[in-house]
Design a protein around this motif. Structure first.
Motif, short mmCIF file in Angstrom:
data_model
loop_
_atom_site.label_atom_id
_atom_site.label_comp_id
_atom_site.label_asym_id
_atom_site.label_seq_id
_atom_site.Cartn_x
_atom_site.Cartn_y
_atom_site.Cartn_z
N VAL A 102 0.84 -1.20 0.00
CA VAL A 102 0.00 0.00 0.00
C VAL A 102 0.87 1.25 0.00
O VAL A 102 0.59 2.22 -0.72
CB VAL A 102 -0.95 -0.01 1.22
N ALA A 103 1.94 1.24 0.79
CA ALA A 103 2.84 2.39 0.84
C ALA A 103 3.49 2.64 -0.52
O ALA A 103 3.64 3.79 -0.95
CB ALA A 103 3.91 2.18 1.90
N ALA A 104 3.89 1.57 -1.21
CA ALA A 104 4.51 1.72 -2.53
C ALA A 104 3.51 2.31 -3.53
O ALA A 104 3.89 3.15 -4.37
CB ALA A 104 5.01 0.35 -3.01
N TRP A 105 2.26 1.90 -3.44
CA TRP A 105 1.24 2.45 -4.35
C TRP A 105 1.04 3.94 -4.08
O TRP A 105 0.96 4.75 -5.02
CB TRP A 105 -0.07 1.69 -4.18
N ILE A 106 0.94 4.32 -2.81
CA ILE A 106 0.78 5.73 -2.47
C ILE A 106 2.00 6.53 -2.87
O ILE A 106 1.92 7.63 -3.41
CB ILE A 106 0.50 5.88 -0.96
N PHE A 107 3.17 5.94 -2.60
CA PHE A 107 4.43 6.62 -2.90
C PHE A 107 4.60 6.87 -4.38
O PHE A 107 5.15 7.89 -4.80
CB PHE A 107 5.58 5.76 -2.37
#
Length: 319
Positions: free
Chosen positions: A309-314
């Motif tokens: 999820v963090a990679a998608w947001i990032f």
């Protein structure tokens, strides 16, 4: 011919994806090494000095002198374990939230982030490397703290065993009757289950690290990320008691809305109370490796979800 060209392009794409996946561990380790160096430069090792001084002070603390000789040594060793585990829990919480919340803002401020992302480094690899760097330093410091605790317990066991033998001898107890009392001291100084409790604590703080990293990907500053991380930790620690208290205020039992709310909160926020088994360990409850394996799988699943999820947001964030 067109089918052959499409097949060739597909094969090339698959080969590129496989090659990128094969190189991912090297990229993650490289980012982790840079993160580890950054955190070491923050002089966090000074915490170990405070921890060591505190443990030296334990040597001169007045223990439970009013207890009988058969319990005095056990209580002293139990107190050392309690203080050590409490110190590790407090340090781990502050370190995971504080250090992780600083990573991305500091990289942005130092323009390291732009240098890394200009290179063919996937966002997931960058974030996973950051989390791994935090966990490496946290693991090293917990190992040192654990070593100090084990060394002090070992020294205390020898001293207390000698003192107990002397006290029992003055009471007229035969040497062959001293074995049960000495065995109690040996069991109290044993740190096998305490080591498993520290490992469970470490897994929980790994989940907290990736969760704080996720928050830092969409929050506007370090302080906000820290507040979100600490809030998520305490909600996760007491979510069972929280929903129980809310349900107890009703008259018709748990409503469907409350059930769904509890399920959503449990899915988004990990139940950190699963990883706090230090009280059970210090109380002498056996901790099996099967239990540790289950905790490791739960922690790995949460960490992977947080990083994805963090990679998608990032990837969709503008810097």
């Amino acid at each position: 011919m067109r089918r052959a060209d499409k097949s060739t392009q597909t094969d090339c794409k698959m080969a590129a994806i496989l090659r990128s996946l094969a190189q991912a561990p090297a990229r993650i380790i490289a980012v982790a090494g840079v993160t580890f160096t950054q955190l070491v430069r923050m002089r966090l090792f000074l915490v170990l000095a405070v921890f060591g001084i505190g443990f030296l002070a334990l040597q001169f603390m007045p223990y439970q002198g009013q207890l009988g000789v058969e319990f005095r040594g056990v209580q002293q060793l139990q107190l050392i374990k309690d203080i050590a585990m409490g110190s590790m829990q407090l340090f781990g919480l502050i370190f995971c939230v504080g250090a992780t919340a600083l990573l991305i803002p500091r990289d942005t401020e130092d323009r390291i982030l732009y240098t890394i992302l200009c290179k063919p480094v996937p966002r997931f690899d960058y974030l996973a490397g950051k989390a791994l760097g935090v966990m490496l330093l946290l693991g090293a410091m917990l190992l040192l703290m654990d070593g100090l605790m084990s060394a002090l317990l070992s020294l205390r066991e020898v001293q207390l065993s000698a003192d107990m033998q002397e006290a029992l001898r003055h009471q007229g107890i035969a040497p062959d009757e001293m074995a049960p009392y000495l065995e109690q001291i040996h069991l109290a100084a044993n740190t096998a289950d305490t080591q498993r409790a520290i490992l469970a604590m470490y897994l929980g703080y790994g989940v907290l690290t990736t969760l704080t990293l996720l928050f830092s990907c969409f929050t506007s500053g370090t302080i906000v990320s820290m507040i979100f991380g600490l809030g998520a930790y305490f909600i996760g620690m007491f979510q069972g008691q929280l929903f129980t208290a809310i349900t107890a205020t009703g008259t018709d039992g748990t409503s469907p809305f409350m059930q769904h709310t509890q399920q959503i909160v449990s899915l988004l926020l990990p139940d950190f109370s699963l990883f706090t088994i230090a009280d059970a360990a210090t109380a002498g409850t056996p901790l099996t490796w099967g239990m540790m394996g289950s905790l490791a799988l739960i922690a790995a699943a949460y960490m992977l979800i947080h990083l994805l999820v963090a990679a998608w947001i990032f990837a969709h964030k503008e810097f």
